[in-house]
Design an enzyme around this catalytic site. Structure first.
Site, PDB file in Angstrom:
ATOM      1  N   ARG A  82       0.571  -1.463   0.118  1.00  0.00           N
ATOM      2  CA  ARG A  82       0.074  -0.048  -0.125  1.00  0.00           C
ATOM      3  C   ARG A  82       0.526   1.684  -0.035  1.00  0.00           C
ATOM      4  O   ARG A  82       2.101   1.208   0.746  1.00  0.00           O
ATOM      5  CB  ARG A  82      -0.715   0.127   1.269  1.00  0.00           C
ATOM      6  CG  ARG A  82      -1.935  -1.353   1.416  1.00  0.00           C
ATOM      7  CD  ARG A  82      -2.804  -0.631   2.541  1.00  0.00           C
ATOM      8  NE  ARG A  82      -2.836  -1.334   3.465  1.00  0.00           N
ATOM      9  CZ  ARG A  82      -1.609  -0.200   4.422  1.00  0.00           C
ATOM     10  NH1 ARG A  82      -1.458   0.563   4.502  1.00  0.00           N
ATOM     11  NH2 ARG A  82      -1.248  -1.515   5.360  1.00  0.00           N
ATOM     12  N   TYR A 210      -1.601  -3.401  -6.876  1.00  0.00           N
ATOM     13  CA  TYR A 210      -1.292  -4.048  -5.937  1.00  0.00           C
ATOM     14  C   TYR A 210      -2.146  -4.098  -4.787  1.00  0.00           C
ATOM     15  O   TYR A 210      -2.955  -3.106  -4.729  1.00  0.00           O
ATOM     16  CB  TYR A 210       0.017  -3.733  -4.969  1.00  0.00           C
ATOM     17  CG  TYR A 210       0.047  -3.910  -3.743  1.00  0.00           C
ATOM     18  CD1 TYR A 210       0.439  -5.649  -2.976  1.00  0.00           C
ATOM     19  CD2 TYR A 210      -0.992  -3.395  -1.938  1.00  0.00           C
ATOM     20  CE1 TYR A 210       0.188  -5.769  -2.291  1.00  0.00           C
ATOM     21  CE2 TYR A 210      -0.673  -4.021  -1.285  1.00  0.00           C
ATOM     22  CZ  TYR A 210      -0.198  -5.089  -1.021  1.00  0.00           C
ATOM     23  OH  TYR A 210      -0.517  -5.712  -0.018  1.00  0.00           O
ATOM     24  N   LYS A 219      -9.395  -1.908   1.262  1.00  0.00           N
ATOM     25  CA  LYS A 219      -8.857  -0.661   2.262  1.00  0.00           C
ATOM     26  C   LYS A 219     -10.057   0.351   2.382  1.00  0.00           C
ATOM     27  O   LYS A 219     -10.243   1.388   3.054  1.00  0.00           O
ATOM     28  CB  LYS A 219      -7.563  -0.492   2.231  1.00  0.00           C
ATOM     29  CG  LYS A 219      -7.044  -1.972   2.959  1.00  0.00           C
ATOM     30  CD  LYS A 219      -7.216  -2.273   4.004  1.00  0.00           C
ATOM     31  CE  LYS A 219      -6.222  -3.457   5.065  1.00  0.00           C
ATOM     32  NZ  LYS A 219      -6.480  -3.684   5.976  1.00  0.00           N
ATOM     33  N   HIS A 239     -10.559  -1.381  12.087  1.00  0.00           N
ATOM     34  CA  HIS A 239      -9.145  -2.972  11.022  1.00  0.00           C
ATOM     35  C   HIS A 239      -9.190  -4.073  12.059  1.00  0.00           C
ATOM     36  O   HIS A 239      -8.202  -4.098  12.863  1.00  0.00           O
ATOM     37  CB  HIS A 239      -8.085  -1.427  10.673  1.00  0.00           C
ATOM     38  CG  HIS A 239      -6.732  -2.712  10.165  1.00  0.00           C
ATOM     39  ND1 HIS A 239      -5.735  -2.343  10.251  1.00  0.00           N
ATOM     40  CD2 HIS A 239      -7.210  -3.643   9.555  1.00  0.00           C
ATOM     41  CE1 HIS A 239      -4.869  -2.854   9.511  1.00  0.00           C
ATOM     42  NE2 HIS A 239      -5.968  -3.934   8.404  1.00  0.00           N
ATOM     43  N   SER A 261      -1.028  -4.015  10.500  1.00  0.00           N
ATOM     44  CA  SER A 261      -1.437  -5.309   9.382  1.00  0.00           C
ATOM     45  C   SER A 261       0.100  -5.811   9.313  1.00  0.00           C
ATOM     46  O   SER A 261       1.175  -5.009  10.064  1.00  0.00           O
ATOM     47  CB  SER A 261      -0.995  -3.751   7.443  1.00  0.00           C
ATOM     48  OG  SER A 261      -1.544  -2.948   7.647  1.00  0.00           O
ATOM     49  N   CYS A 263       0.846  -7.795  11.680  1.00  0.00           N
ATOM     50  CA  CYS A 263       1.145  -7.925  12.926  1.00  0.00           C
ATOM     51  C   CYS A 263       0.154  -9.341  13.487  1.00  0.00           C
ATOM     52  O   CYS A 263      -0.005  -9.748  14.795  1.00  0.00           O
ATOM     53  CB  CYS A 263       0.273  -6.949  14.145  1.00  0.00           C
ATOM     54  SG  CYS A 263       1.593  -5.352  14.153  1.00  0.00           S
ATOM     55  N   ASP A 288      -9.691  -9.818   8.961  1.00  0.00           N
ATOM     56  CA  ASP A 288      -9.231  -7.894   8.513  1.00  0.00           C
ATOM     57  C   ASP A 288     -10.079  -6.744   9.194  1.00  0.00           C
ATOM     58  O   ASP A 288      -9.117  -5.904   9.377  1.00  0.00           O
ATOM     59  CB  ASP A 288      -8.481  -7.707   7.268  1.00  0.00           C
ATOM     60  CG  ASP A 288      -7.938  -6.974   7.049  1.00  0.00           C
ATOM     61  OD1 ASP A 288      -6.936  -6.842   7.863  1.00  0.00           O
ATOM     62  OD2 ASP A 288      -7.677  -6.205   5.616  1.00  0.00           O
ATOM     63  N   ARG A 381       1.781 -12.640  -0.778  1.00  0.00           N
ATOM     64  CA  ARG A 381       0.233 -12.204  -0.563  1.00  0.00           C
ATOM     65  C   ARG A 381       0.033 -14.188  -0.869  1.00  0.00           C
ATOM     66  O   ARG A 381      -0.151 -13.823  -1.617  1.00  0.00           O
ATOM     67  CB  ARG A 381      -1.012 -11.190  -0.198  1.00  0.00           C
ATOM     68  CG  ARG A 381      -0.074 -10.113   0.112  1.00  0.00           C
ATOM     69  CD  ARG A 381      -0.549  -9.374   1.315  1.00  0.00           C
ATOM     70  NE  ARG A 381      -0.363  -8.502   1.827  1.00  0.00           N
ATOM     71  CZ  ARG A 381      -0.481  -8.007   3.290  1.00  0.00           C
ATOM     72  NH1 ARG A 381      -1.586  -7.882   3.528  1.00  0.00           N
ATOM     73  NH2 ARG A 381       0.141  -7.014   3.754  1.00  0.00           N
TER      74      ARG A 381
HETATM   75  C1  OXD Z   1      -2.925  -4.484   5.106  1.00  0.00           C
HETATM   76  C2  OXD Z   1      -3.691  -5.523   4.303  1.00  0.00           C
HETATM   77  O1  OXD Z   1      -1.983  -3.843   4.720  1.00  0.00           O
HETATM   78  O2  OXD Z   1      -4.835  -6.377   5.432  1.00  0.00           O
HETATM   79  O3  OXD Z   1      -3.473  -4.358   6.485  1.00  0.00           O
HETATM   80  O4  OXD Z   1      -3.474  -5.852   3.469  1.00  0.00           O
HETATM   81 MN    MN Z   2      -5.115  -5.182   7.436  1.00  0.00          MN
END
Ligand code: OXD
Ligand code: MN
Length: 611
Positions: A82, A210, A219, A239, A261, A263, A288, A381
């Site tokens: 991002r 991306y 998002k 989130h 993100s 974590c 998420d 990913r």
């Molecule tokens: C982030 C995702 O970047 O979930 O938080 O992709």
């Molecule tokens: Mn996320």
């Protein structure tokens, strides 16, 4: 223009909604695609798109025996995360976007991006992707339409959302849908912008391929526009993962948890409890994003997961860290920027087994064990259907959502923040969330490992003024008669030698059990200045392979560290400016005053919490 001849979709996909037809036509006039494909979400269409993507070199099929229905995509190396610096909230005034967002005036943003979108789809196909965020027909769900020139986006949107016919059916004749326009253009960072127009329920994204920048339901709609709608309509777009904890007696308690993100939200949402917790089970509702509303009948907060799949970070995913994720990505999954083995399997740093001697790295280059560079990109990913998850909650598609008993805020912190702590009340919990800090990760471009304030893990995702967002959180209390209990956790505390103190992963069940028992008012705790922590014996530590001293250290609260922490809150609060609720700054001052008092009264600078 060829576009017009194919604007009316071939039967049996009949689009009657004039608002949709008009808007798609307008977008086609601007971007001038060679043709337009309306996505119906069918299996047949999916296979057709996959074959096309393979033919165009966008996807590579993987070993069909090991990974049936799976593909690999390599993005442009300049486009792997991002881009927060190129993400804009375009509200009429800068104040509405607030100090934590980049802002552009809507008029300027539309003008700038119109010039870029003009003719951007010449020679390309425009895919029209109708989708729903949330269970079909749920009053909590929202419809979006994304037009994109990327078949990769169309394929990913089918996994991540309820995409196709069902969305148009849910929309009916209504004009209430999110308008998302995306073109990859030439994938040049100079011409990359992710612009949100909350007042128009519109998103324009250009110059990137991306996921986080282009899967507009995620998002952009579910968080940035969603948080704006939540404020306007009296609900929360967060989130957060959502999970259900089932006890051996069959009692299920739902918990929502915000972590920045990369974590470990996906790991936590799919956790398998350790042997010690025989009969316990974790059910995933989402990994998420949570949309949460107060139910007028029981005054509780109910959550849905607006997504339909997982866009998870691959590195570190293994049978140790997340066996359910390994099963989830074993079929019908799109991998992006992972490494490939000679026999067409996928690989990333932290995957099970020995490191393969030879690989093709994420950029398609030969790689061997001696290579200094990582084989998979740190933000590589997987896009996998939720229905692949063996731990999927049977309520994942429930239009009502699940009742939330506890909310957890967690950051990645080497120091200061204890293993677990419960807020005294909702307001105190909002303070926990508002002051959350975390070390930055590879999920966004920029330096990794710097502590930054990431309130509610929403710093990159709050679509309006952060001070007003805090006030909105505070105001939710008045809507609830049974608010969830609020907690703070930290799995990432380190010892003097830089080693993690807490084993994490499945062992987090021990903390989660305390959270559930506290939420259900059936276990004690010790009061500290900042909140409740477990007393000695409250956390089940049996069969845990680390010393009690190590646990004490992970759970400790050091007043000196907290003095510094509170000082850095001030900097952050000051940066929010006049919209910061006074209750939060006063709370900070009160805590500082209490530390002072505690120092005098107890003549000690340390609290050992687990004694
Ligand atoms: C982030 C995702 O970047 O979930 O938080 O992709
Ligand atoms: Mn996320």
């Amino acid at each position: 223009m060829a576009a017009h001849t194919s604007l009316v979709p071939a039967p049996p996909m009949v689009v009657k909604n004039q608002h949709v037809l008009d808007w798609v036509e307008e977008m086609a006039k601007l971007t001038k695609p060679d043709n337009i494909v309306w996505c119906d979400g069918s299996d047949e269409e999916n296979e057709r798109f996959q074959a096309l993507a393979v033919k165009q070199g966008i996807l590579e099929p993987l070993n069909d025996e090991k990974l049936p229905g799976c593909f690999l995509h390599r993005s442009n190396p300049n486009d792997v995360a991002r881009v927060e610096n190129l993400t804009f909230i375009c509200t009429p005034t800068k104040e509405e976007a607030g100090p934590t967002n980049n802002w552009m005036a809507p008029k300027d943003a539309y003008a700038k991006l119109t010039a870029l979108f003009d003719g951007s789809m010449k020679g390309r196909t425009m895919y029209v992707v109708p989708y729903v965020m949330g269970p079909l027909g749920s009053p909590m769900s929202k419809v979006g339409i994304e037009v994109t020139d990327s078949v990769y986006v169309a394929l990913n949107m089918r996994i991540m959302t309820r995409m196709g016919r069902g969305a148009l059916k849910m929309l009916g004749e209504s004009n209430d849908f999110n308008r998302g326009l995306h073109s990859t253009l030439d994938c040049n960072p100079e011409r990359r912008f992710i612009c949100h127009f909350p007042q128009d329920n519109t998103i324009w994204s250009i110059g990137s391929g991306y996921g986080g920048n282009v899967l507009l339901g995620k998002k952009c709609l579910a968080l940035r526009i969603g948080s704006y709608l939540g404020k306007k309509e009296g609900w929360l777009a967060e989130h957060m993962l959502i999970l259900g904890v089932e006890s051996p007696e069959g009692e299920v308690t739902y918990v929502a948890a915000a972590f920045p993100s990369a974590c470990g939200k996906t790991n936590f949402a799919m956790m398998i409890p350790p042997k010690r917790f025989k009969g316990w089970k974790i059910w995933t509702v989402g990994d998420d994003i949570a949309w949460m509303r107060v139910n007028q009948e029981d005054g509780r907060l109910y959550a849905i997961n607006p997504e339909f799949g997982y866009f998870g970070v691959a590195p570190g995913t293994s049978n140790h860290s997340n066996p359910n994720a390994i099963k989830t990505v074993s079929k019908n999954t799109i991998f992006t920027n992972v490494a490939k083995t000679p026999d067409g399997d996928v690989w990333w740093e932290g995957k099970d087994g020995p490191v393969p001697p030879e690989l093709i790295d994420w950029q398609g280059r030969p790689w061997d064990k001696k290579s200094a560079e990582k084989a998979a990109h740190p933000n590589s990913r997987f896009t996998a259907p939720a229905t692949n998850n063996p731990a999927l909650s049977k309520f994942y598609d429930d239009p009502q959502g699940v009742p939330i008993s506890a909310i957890i805020f967690g950051g990645r912190r080497a120091t200061t923040v204890p293993l677990v702590m419960q807020a005294f009340n909702w307001m105190n919990g909002v303070f926990f969330g508002a002051t959350m800090g975390s070390e930055t990760t590879a999920a966004a471009t920029g330096k990794v490992g710097i502590v930054r304030r990431d309130p509610m893990a929403m710093l990159p995702f709050c679509g309006y003024n952060m001070g007003e967002y805090f006030a909105h959180w505070m105001s939710m209390q008045g809507r609830m008669t049974q608010p969830p209990k609020v907690f703070m956790v930290n799995w990432f505390r380190k010892d003097k030698n830089g080693k993690f103190l807490w084993p994490g992963f499945g062992e987090n069940m021990r903390v989660l059990k305390w959270v559930v028992d506290r939420a259900r008012l059936r276990v004690g705790g010790q009061e500290t200045l900042f909140g409740w922590v477990p007393r000695a014996g409250d956390l089940d530590l049996s069969e845990l392979d680390i010393s009690p001293e190590q646990v004490d250290e992970a759970a400790s609260i050091k007043l000196e560290e907290w003095e510094q922490e509170l000082a850095s809150f001030k900097e952050f609060f000051d940066s929010i400016g006049p919209t910061l609720p006074k209750a939060l700054s006063l709370h900070r001052e009160l805590l500082l005053a209490r530390i002072e008092a505690a120092k005098v009264d107890l003549s000690t600078k340390e609290y050992a919490t687990a004694e």
